[in-house]
Design a protein around this motif. Sequence first.
Motif, PDB file in Angstrom:
ATOM      1  N   CYS A  41       0.833  -1.207   0.000  1.00 14.46           N
ATOM      2  CA  CYS A  41       0.000   0.000   0.000  1.00 14.46           C
ATOM      3  C   CYS A  41       0.867   1.255   0.000  1.00 14.46           C
ATOM      4  O   CYS A  41       1.930   1.296   0.632  1.00 14.46           O
ATOM      5  N   PRO A  42       0.414   2.303  -0.673  1.00 11.32           N
ATOM      6  CA  PRO A  42       1.143   3.580  -0.675  1.00 11.32           C
ATOM      7  C   PRO A  42       0.757   4.427   0.529  1.00 11.32           C
ATOM      8  O   PRO A  42      -0.247   4.154   1.203  1.00 11.32           O
ATOM      9  N   GLU A  43       1.550   5.460   0.786  1.00 16.54           N
ATOM     10  CA  GLU A  43       1.201   6.381   1.870  1.00 16.54           C
ATOM     11  C   GLU A  43       1.738   7.773   1.595  1.00 16.54           C
ATOM     12  O   GLU A  43       2.828   7.945   1.046  1.00 16.54           O
ATOM     13  N   LEU A  44       0.919   8.762   1.949  1.00 14.67           N
ATOM     14  CA  LEU A  44       1.355  10.154   1.930  1.00 14.67           C
ATOM     15  C   LEU A  44       2.120  10.432   3.212  1.00 14.67           C
ATOM     16  O   LEU A  44       1.705  10.009   4.300  1.00 14.67           O
ATOM     17  N   LEU A  45       3.238  11.141   3.108  1.00 15.66           N
ATOM     18  CA  LEU A  45       4.088  11.417   4.261  1.00 15.66           C
ATOM     19  C   LEU A  45       4.337  12.913   4.395  1.00 15.66           C
ATOM     20  O   LEU A  45       4.590  13.597   3.397  1.00 15.66           O
ATOM     21  N   PHE A  46       4.282  13.406   5.641  1.00 15.26           N
ATOM     22  CA  PHE A  46       4.540  14.816   5.938  1.00 15.26           C
ATOM     23  C   PHE A  46       5.507  14.895   7.118  1.00 15.26           C
ATOM     24  O   PHE A  46       5.171  14.488   8.228  1.00 15.26           O
ATOM     25  N   HIS A  47       6.723  15.411   6.874  1.00 11.04           N
ATOM     26  CA  HIS A  47       7.662  15.677   7.964  1.00 11.04           C
ATOM     27  C   HIS A  47       7.286  17.022   8.575  1.00 11.04           C
ATOM     28  O   HIS A  47       7.485  18.062   7.945  1.00 11.04           O
ATOM     29  N   PHE A  85      12.308  14.171  15.652  1.00  9.61           N
ATOM     30  CA  PHE A  85      11.463  14.248  14.460  1.00  9.61           C
ATOM     31  C   PHE A  85      10.000  13.979  14.777  1.00  9.61           C
ATOM     32  O   PHE A  85       9.645  13.377  15.803  1.00  9.61           O
ATOM     33  N   GLY A  86       9.159  14.449  13.855  1.00 13.20           N
ATOM     34  CA  GLY A  86       7.735  14.155  13.882  1.00 13.20           C
ATOM     35  C   GLY A  86       7.282  13.885  12.454  1.00 13.20           C
ATOM     36  O   GLY A  86       7.572  14.673  11.547  1.00 13.20           O
ATOM     37  N   LEU A  87       6.602  12.783  12.243  1.00  9.71           N
ATOM     38  CA  LEU A  87       6.206  12.359  10.901  1.00  9.71           C
ATOM     39  C   LEU A  87       4.733  11.970  10.917  1.00  9.71           C
ATOM     40  O   LEU A  87       4.289  11.233  11.796  1.00  9.71           O
ATOM     41  N   PHE A  88       3.974  12.482   9.947  1.00 14.30           N
ATOM     42  CA  PHE A  88       2.549  12.183   9.824  1.00 14.30           C
ATOM     43  C   PHE A  88       2.328  11.405   8.528  1.00 14.30           C
ATOM     44  O   PHE A  88       2.818  11.803   7.467  1.00 14.30           O
ATOM     45  N   GLY A  89       1.591  10.300   8.618  1.00 13.21           N
ATOM     46  CA  GLY A  89       1.350   9.473   7.447  1.00 13.21           C
ATOM     47  C   GLY A  89      -0.121   9.223   7.193  1.00 13.21           C
ATOM     48  O   GLY A  89      -0.932   9.172   8.120  1.00 13.21           O
ATOM     49  N   MET A 130      -0.207  21.598   6.762  1.00 14.26           N
ATOM     50  CA  MET A 130       0.189  20.443   7.582  1.00 14.26           C
ATOM     51  C   MET A 130       1.386  20.783   8.464  1.00 14.26           C
ATOM     52  O   MET A 130       1.478  20.346   9.615  1.00 14.26           O
ATOM     53  N   MET A 131       2.322  21.584   7.947  1.00 15.96           N
ATOM     54  CA  MET A 131       3.511  21.946   8.715  1.00 15.96           C
ATOM     55  C   MET A 131       3.183  22.906   9.864  1.00 15.96           C
ATOM     56  O   MET A 131       3.768  22.834  10.944  1.00 15.96           O
ATOM     57  N   LEU A 132       2.241  23.816   9.609  1.00 21.62           N
ATOM     58  CA  LEU A 132       1.920  24.849  10.600  1.00 21.62           C
ATOM     59  C   LEU A 132       0.852  24.422  11.600  1.00 21.62           C
ATOM     60  O   LEU A 132       0.560  25.166  12.542  1.00 21.62           O
TER      61      LEU A 132
END
Length: 267
Positions: A41-47, A85-89, A130-132
């Motif tokens: 499965c794919p995933e969108l990632l936001f650091h 770090f913080g990562l949102f998927g 997403m960053m803010l």
Amino acid sequence: MNYQTFAPPAHLAPYVRFFWTLECEVPAGMPYVHRCMADGCPELLFHYKGKFDKLNGDNQVENCFSSGLQAQSRHFKRFIIKRDFGLFGVYLYPNALLELFHFAATDLTNGMPDLQTVLGIEADMLEEQMMLATDNKQRINIISRFLEMKVAKAKTVRPEITQTIRHIIASKGIHNVETLAGKQFLSLRQFERQFKTLSGFSPKLFTRIIRFQSAIAEAKNQSRSLTQIAYDCGYYDQSHFIHDFREFSGYHPKHYFSGKSEAPILY
């Protein structure tokens, strides 16, 4: 390390398996290395704090996106970071690539395009929001609203194949490809072609990867032997189990299940 998962709203459930966050404080002078396994499965990632970089086969560091898509992959990947770090998927079902973002899965398999490549002019605003965001609850609301707009314009493509993909995931990859094709009243070749367009893989390879992932999920049950795990996950014998594990993770299963590998058990 803090890993959490969050269920999507019901109307996004046909496209999103779950949201997740991973946060960690990294001690000075002790870089954190993470290994991502093969995944169907794919995933969108936001650091949103810090940023991982990719390690190539020679342990050379390659720059990685701040936000983007990690597509379905048959290969493991390694990443490194030297700070907190913080990562949102956003963990997606494979059909989301075609139905929401208008990419045939085969165009992205094994790739890691940045957010601009996937979303075009929509990417910059979404990334900034997403960053803010002040916390992950707000990030879930932001990405949910964005995906709701995508769903409103989505065109359902081969729902019977999509249902088959979801069924393989739900049943942990224990399936016969010929039987699956017969249930759709398609020739094996037709079924394989349509399945690959939506998933990025042949049905056989996809079921192998999903079966491997189900074996990883069993890592939390330390009371069972590797042989028991292999048989319960649908492997004919332990040699097939070891072969797939090495191909999709780079590890012998005994090393992975020891808890000393680069890939923390998050499932």
